[in-house]
Design a protein around this motif. Structure first.
Motif, mmCIF file in Angstrom:
data_model
loop_
_atom_site.group_PDB
_atom_site.id
_atom_site.type_symbol
_atom_site.label_atom_id
_atom_site.label_comp_id
_atom_site.label_asym_id
_atom_site.label_seq_id
_atom_site.Cartn_x
_atom_site.Cartn_y
_atom_site.Cartn_z
ATOM 1 N N ARG A 96 6.665 -8.405 -12.586
ATOM 2 C CA ARG A 96 5.429 -9.015 -12.782
ATOM 3 C C ARG A 96 5.443 -10.364 -13.057
ATOM 4 O O ARG A 96 4.640 -11.261 -12.784
ATOM 5 N N MET A 144 -1.964 -12.794 -1.113
ATOM 6 C CA MET A 144 -2.440 -11.541 -1.506
ATOM 7 C C MET A 144 -2.853 -10.674 -0.601
ATOM 8 O O MET A 144 -2.387 -9.407 -1.191
ATOM 9 N N GLN A 145 -2.911 -10.665 0.643
ATOM 10 C CA GLN A 145 -2.883 -9.699 1.645
ATOM 11 C C GLN A 145 -1.757 -8.821 1.718
ATOM 12 O O GLN A 145 -1.607 -7.697 1.885
ATOM 13 N N GLN A 147 1.239 -9.230 -0.573
ATOM 14 C CA GLN A 147 1.987 -8.700 -1.863
ATOM 15 C C GLN A 147 0.808 -7.968 -2.696
ATOM 16 O O GLN A 147 1.518 -6.841 -3.426
ATOM 17 N N HIS A 148 -0.540 -8.164 -2.732
ATOM 18 C CA HIS A 148 -1.475 -7.500 -3.575
ATOM 19 C C HIS A 148 -2.731 -7.153 -2.699
ATOM 20 O O HIS A 148 -3.703 -7.600 -3.176
ATOM 21 N N GLU A 151 -6.407 -6.249 -4.324
ATOM 22 C CA GLU A 151 -6.414 -6.759 -5.774
ATOM 23 C C GLU A 151 -7.286 -8.071 -5.842
ATOM 24 O O GLU A 151 -7.724 -8.714 -4.768
ATOM 25 N N THR A 152 -7.865 -8.507 -6.884
ATOM 26 C CA THR A 152 -8.648 -9.622 -6.941
ATOM 27 C C THR A 152 -8.276 -10.949 -7.035
ATOM 28 O O THR A 152 -7.020 -11.129 -7.738
ATOM 29 N N ASP A 155 -7.379 -12.642 -10.244
ATOM 30 C CA ASP A 155 -6.287 -12.340 -11.310
ATOM 31 C C ASP A 155 -4.717 -12.849 -11.233
ATOM 32 O O ASP A 155 -3.873 -12.619 -11.870
ATOM 33 N N TYR A 156 -4.924 -13.843 -10.153
ATOM 34 C CA TYR A 156 -3.502 -14.279 -10.014
ATOM 35 C C TYR A 156 -3.795 -15.788 -9.812
ATOM 36 O O TYR A 156 -4.735 -16.350 -9.413
ATOM 37 N N TRP A 177 4.505 -18.899 -5.632
ATOM 38 C CA TRP A 177 4.082 -17.437 -5.995
ATOM 39 C C TRP A 177 3.275 -17.165 -6.561
ATOM 40 O O TRP A 177 2.569 -18.097 -7.210
ATOM 41 N N LEU A 178 2.628 -16.104 -6.539
ATOM 42 C CA LEU A 178 1.599 -15.509 -7.168
ATOM 43 C C LEU A 178 1.814 -14.846 -8.529
ATOM 44 O O LEU A 178 2.749 -13.946 -8.834
ATOM 45 N N PRO A 180 0.617 -13.567 -12.292
ATOM 46 C CA PRO A 180 -0.524 -12.852 -13.132
ATOM 47 C C PRO A 180 -1.133 -13.652 -13.993
ATOM 48 O O PRO A 180 -0.450 -14.294 -14.731
#
Length: 245
Positions: A96, A144-145, A147-148, A151-152, A155-156, A177-178, A180
């Protein structure tokens, strides 16, 4: 997007991850408390496992009744505490805190050591070079769609691994990159490092290529090298005065 090069107008006190981030704020205190607690446990166990008289001339480990790690509860405790004292503070979950392999970092070839004074070190450069939200927002939603999912987004951060302020490529997918915003070694911590590196590069104290290499290889390790308490105190809270965006 909130990498330090792109948006230093956001103060750490306003950051959703909570002020200055884990590495810059709480890690040393928590580590010290943990080590003190561990030492208390070792001391208690040592009262039960006292070494024999013929071990009085042995080394530090043998003085505790140990000759090698793994020979007993006390030995394991001593070995573990010794390692903790030597090792730097590193995040537990590097999956992460470090970018994926497909994000090795990418630089803008137009930025060189010879022209930093008229490019990245010019006040307002990173803001002018930052891609518009219409572009980065769309890219962040897609990542986000993929990799996560579920999730919100808040938050990234969509982060430039090599910050724009030290010559990172503004729109190269290999540099985005995303990251946290919460937990250990979060986006707020990397923002501190990005700002300190920008100052060091623009003061000609660290070569541009060195800063780019170190932050892209392992930014958490680079943090320990460059974002020292002295450098953070010297640079970090003065960014509004210098226009380092």
């Amino acid at each position: 997007m909130l990498d330090y090069d792109a948006d230093v107008r956001v103060n750490h006190m306003d950051h959703p991850a909570g002020q200055r981030g884990y590495l810059a704020q709480g890690a040393p205190t928590l580590r010290a408390k943990a080590l003190l607690g561990g030492l208390a446990v070792v001391a208690a166990v040592a009262l039960v496992h006292r070494p024999s008289p013929d071990q009085s001339s042995a080394g530090v480990s043998d003085m505790m009744g140990c000759s090698a790690a793994g020979t007993g509860t006390l030995c394991d405790a001593v070995t573990g505490l010794s390692k903790a004292l030597r090792d730097p503070i590193l995040p537990f979950n590097q999956v992460r805190t470090l970018p994926p392999r497909e994000t090795p970092g990418a630089i803008d070839p137009a930025i060189t050591q010879a022209n930093i004074d008229t490019t990245i070190c010019r006040p307002g450069y990173a803001r002018s070079a930052r891609p518009p939200y219409a572009v980065t927002g769309t890219l962040k939603r897609r990542l986000m769609q993929f990799q996560h999912p579920g999730e919100t987004m808040a938050d990234y951060e969509l982060d430039h691994l090599i910050p724009i302020s030290i010559g990172g490529a503004p729109l190269d997918r290999r540099d985005l990159w995303l990251q946290p915003r919460r937990g250990r070694a979060n986006a707020a911590d990397k923002n501190v490092l990005a700002y300190v590196l920008w100052r060091l590069v623009c003061e000609h104290r660290v070569p541009l290529a060195t800063a780019q290499r170190d932050i892209s290889r392992d930014w958490t390790h680079a943090y320990q090298i460059y974002a020292t308490p002295e450098n953070v105190a010297r640079y970090h809270f003065r960014h509004r005065e210098t226009g380092g965006e």
